[in-house]
Design an enzyme around this catalytic site. Structure first.
Site, short mmCIF file in Angstrom:
data_model
loop_
_atom_site.label_atom_id
_atom_site.label_comp_id
_atom_site.label_asym_id
_atom_site.label_seq_id
_atom_site.Cartn_x
_atom_site.Cartn_y
_atom_site.Cartn_z
N ASP A 325 53.86 49.38 25.47
CA ASP A 325 52.74 48.72 24.81
C ASP A 325 53.08 48.45 23.36
OD1 ASP A 325 49.49 48.58 25.73
OD2 ASP A 325 49.92 48.31 23.62
N ALA A 375 50.85 43.93 32.81
CA ALA A 375 49.46 43.82 32.37
C ALA A 375 49.36 43.37 30.91
CB ALA A 375 48.75 45.16 32.55
N SER A 418 46.67 38.71 36.95
CA SER A 418 46.14 37.39 36.63
C SER A 418 44.61 37.42 36.59
CB SER A 418 46.65 36.35 37.63
OG SER A 418 46.34 35.04 37.20
N LYS A 421 40.15 32.95 35.77
CA LYS A 421 40.11 31.88 34.77
C LYS A 421 41.33 30.95 34.88
CE LYS A 421 37.27 34.43 31.49
NZ LYS A 421 36.90 35.50 32.44
N LYS A 433 47.44 31.72 31.93
CA LYS A 433 47.56 32.60 33.10
C LYS A 433 47.97 31.81 34.34
CE LYS A 433 46.80 36.90 32.07
NZ LYS A 433 47.79 37.94 32.43
N VAL A 459 36.08 42.43 34.55
CA VAL A 459 36.17 43.86 34.79
C VAL A 459 35.11 44.57 33.95
CG1 VAL A 459 37.63 45.90 34.72
CG2 VAL A 459 38.61 43.68 35.30
N GLY A 461 33.30 47.10 31.80
CA GLY A 461 33.68 48.19 30.92
C GLY A 461 35.02 48.04 30.25
N GLU A 554 34.62 28.01 27.40
CA GLU A 554 33.87 28.76 28.40
C GLU A 554 33.16 27.81 29.36
OE1 GLU A 554 31.50 32.90 27.99
OE2 GLU A 554 30.61 31.23 26.90
#
Length: 621
Positions: A325, A375, A418, A421, A433, A459, A461, A554
């Protein structure tokens, strides 16, 4: 009388309590010996022959000694009789039976003659007296006298008069730590309605909850239906929320199966309970088979999805888990957590960016990961609209560089994270993506490594998702901001998303795009209202909701499949495979070279170049 009130009148010292029980047992044995003869001779003292009284009295000291020894071995002096049940009653019968057998053997050996029926009658008398003594505490604590219920006690309605509801009621009746008292049950089984469960009425069905709340002045509702379908639980939660009562729920069927049902397992209703669909189930054995003993690399391992991947992989005993990371704080926190939970795990935590070709190749060269979960990505739609070149550099070329390293150093599988979107994207993040998916398909066509992608919706949270934002706004007193009253999204929990990714790795043959059947989409406005209610407020009154308009890039709804993609099933009925869309990989490779140049120039032409590569990309002004 409550258990806590009764405790004040009972001996607290273990040794004193044991002596009290032993004294009671001595009296019980004497009484049982007497009753054996008394009942045998028609309960007439004058008819009892002295020739039978003398052997009974002579053997009584041996009978007493045997009883105390047997009861001690049967742990009759250390059992918690306040929560005694069928099993403890069986112990009483077993201990009394053994004592009676010893009595029979002893009196026969000593040639003491008594009627044969005496042994049977004294055994039953002993069982009855011991049961009364041992279970009396349980009986007393189960009785709630009118004077024992305080006005300050919380009045509880339990939804579900099955095994779980009965266990919770039992604990609330017997435990001094369980606050409140149950005033009624509701259950959808018409055969139960109108009956009594442990002194508490089953007063109606789910639709009767509002009326029962008013009738019984209910303060809290416990939903004890772990085996009910998610849709039914959602409907009951919706009814309960309208009453204004505090609502708690018993999460899952596994707690019932594991014997973990208790008041302590009840939790507040979360927004996930309102999704109205069953959680994704995966075959843990399949996951374990292909992760166990492998070297696994997770890029973006400190993020919401990446960190959960690391947690679940760590529990499947990999040979080595490599967390990669760019953000050191996230990586450090995860490192400490995994070290604490999995002390035997061979864990490697590395700092670096997937955009750095030399760094990513050095990691593959040194550790030779067999399985790669990619990820690492920029995912915030509005931010990427303002920095489109960074989205391309990190998402597209970070994926491309990591994929090429996986191919070069012989990784067996490469799983891309992925998003929905990527389907008919209206923003640069979604378009990036989609190009990542194309990179995976291109690499799979020419590599021995199995490259696959996993596509899912929002997702709950995760960092930057709508739920944490809404919670923060509610804590601040509002308003809660929703972009549009009609905007809808597909949702899943972080564990569900990670389960899908792990399962996809097990199914992978190369080139697939795995897609989750996420049920019905959810209106963001409904999500906001539900979260406000779950926080104890009324939407529009206590907490205002304002509409801010759609953000750059969006759209009102997301899709999981493009028109050209078909749908294939997998052994897991909630996981499907989208048929890969054919494209010219040679042309795509050349387009990537041009895109790389434009992105690194931070050019305004980036959207035009993306449009050439992703024809379904429709940027909104």
């Amino acid at each position: 009388m409550s258990s806590s009130r009764l405790e004040k009148y009972l001996p607290g010292n273990k040794r004193v309590r044991m002596l009290v029980f032993m004294a009671a047992d001595i009296c019980t044995v004497c009484l049982a010996s007497f009753l054996g003869l008394f009942i045998r001779f028609d309960m007439n003292l004058e008819r009892i022959p002295m020739e039978y009284v003398e052997p009974v009295l002579s053997y009584l000291p041996f009978y007493l000694a045997a009883t105390l020894i047997v009861f001690f071995l049967f742990r009759m002096y250390s059992t918690m009789w306040s929560v005694a049940g069928v099993r403890e009653a069986g112990h009483i019968i077993g201990a009394c039976g053994l004592v009676s057998l010893i009595q029979i053997a002893g009196m026969l050996m000593l040639e003491m003659k008594v009627p044969r029926s005496y042994y049977v009658l004294s055994f039953f008398a002993l069982c009855a007296c011991e049961g009364l003594i041992r279970l009396s505490y349980r009986i007393f604590t189960s009785i709630r006298l009118p004077g024992s219920i305080k006005a300050s006690d919380r009045r509880v309605l339990i939804a579900g008069a099955g095994t779980s509801g009965a266990v919770i009621l039992k604990e609330m009746l017997t435990s001094q730590y369980a606050q409140g008292h149950v005033v009624c049950f509701v259950d959808d089984d018409k055969n139960k309605v109108g009956k009594i469960l442990n002194g508490v009425p089953i007063a109606g069905k789910r639709e009767d909850i509002p009326g029962l709340v008013e009738k019984y002045k209910v303060d809290e509702i416990y939903i004890a239906m772990p085996s009910a379908p998610a849709k039914d639980r959602k409907e009951i939660i919706e009814i309960c929320r309208e009453t204004g009562c505090r609502v708690k729920i018993l999460p899952g069927i596994y707690q019932l199966l594991n014997g973990e049902v208790s008041v302590g397992k009840l939790r507040e209703v979360e927004i996930e309970d309102l999704l109205g669909r069953e959680p994704v189930r995966v075959n843990i054995d399949e996951i374990l088979d292909y992760v166990h003993g492998k070297v696994v690399l997770v890029t973006g391992g400190g993020g919401s999805i990446g960190s959960e991947l690391c947690r679940q992989i760590a529990g499947h005993q990999p040979k080595t888990l490599i967390v990669f990371d760019v953000y050191e704080n996230n990586a450090y926190d995860l490192q400490q957590e995994l070290k604490d939970k999995f002390p035997k795990l061979h864990l490697v935590v590395l700092i670096g960016s997937v955009r750095n070709t030399h760094r990513i190749e050095s990691v593959f060269e040194k550790y030779r990961p067999e399985i790669v979960y990619h990820a690492a990505a920029h995912k915030h739609v509005p931010l990427m609209e303002d920095s489109p070149n960074e989205a391309i550099k990190n998402n597209v070329f970070g994926t491309y560089k990591t994929a090429k390293a996986a191919d070069k150093y012989g990784a067996k599988r490469f799983v891309l994270i992925s998003t929905d979107k990527a389907v008919n994207p209206t923003n640069i993040m979604g378009a990036s993506k989609r190009m990542c998916e194309m990179v995976i398909q291109m690499m799979n066509a020419k590599s021995k490594t199995d490259f696959v992608a996993v596509r899912f919706g929002n997702v709950l949270g995760s960092n930057g998702s709508v739920i944490p934002l809404f919670k923060k706004q509610i804590e601040q007193g509002g308003p809660v901001t929703v972009t549009h009253p009609d905007i809808i999204r597909y949702f899943m929990t972080i564990p569900e998303a990670v389960s899908l990714v792990l399962q996809a790795g097990a199914y992978a043959k190369g080139g697939e795009i795995f897609i989750l059947d996420m049920g019905e989409p959810v209106k963001i406005l409904d999500l906001a209202k539900n979260l406000i209610r779950l926080s104890g407020y009324k939407p529009g009154e206590d907490i205002a909701i304002t509409f801010t308009g759609l953000r750059p890039g969006e759209k009102l709804y997301e899709e999981l499949l493009m028109d050209e993609e078909g749908m294939q099933d997998t052994p897991n009925k909630l996981i499907h495979i989208g048929k890969p869309i054919a494209f010219d990989t040679k042309e795509f490779s050349e387009q990537l070279d041009r895109l790389y140049e434009v992105a690194n120039l931070d050019s305004e032409m980036i959207r035009g170049e993306v449009k050439k590569i992703v024809p379904t990309y429709q940027p909104k002004n």
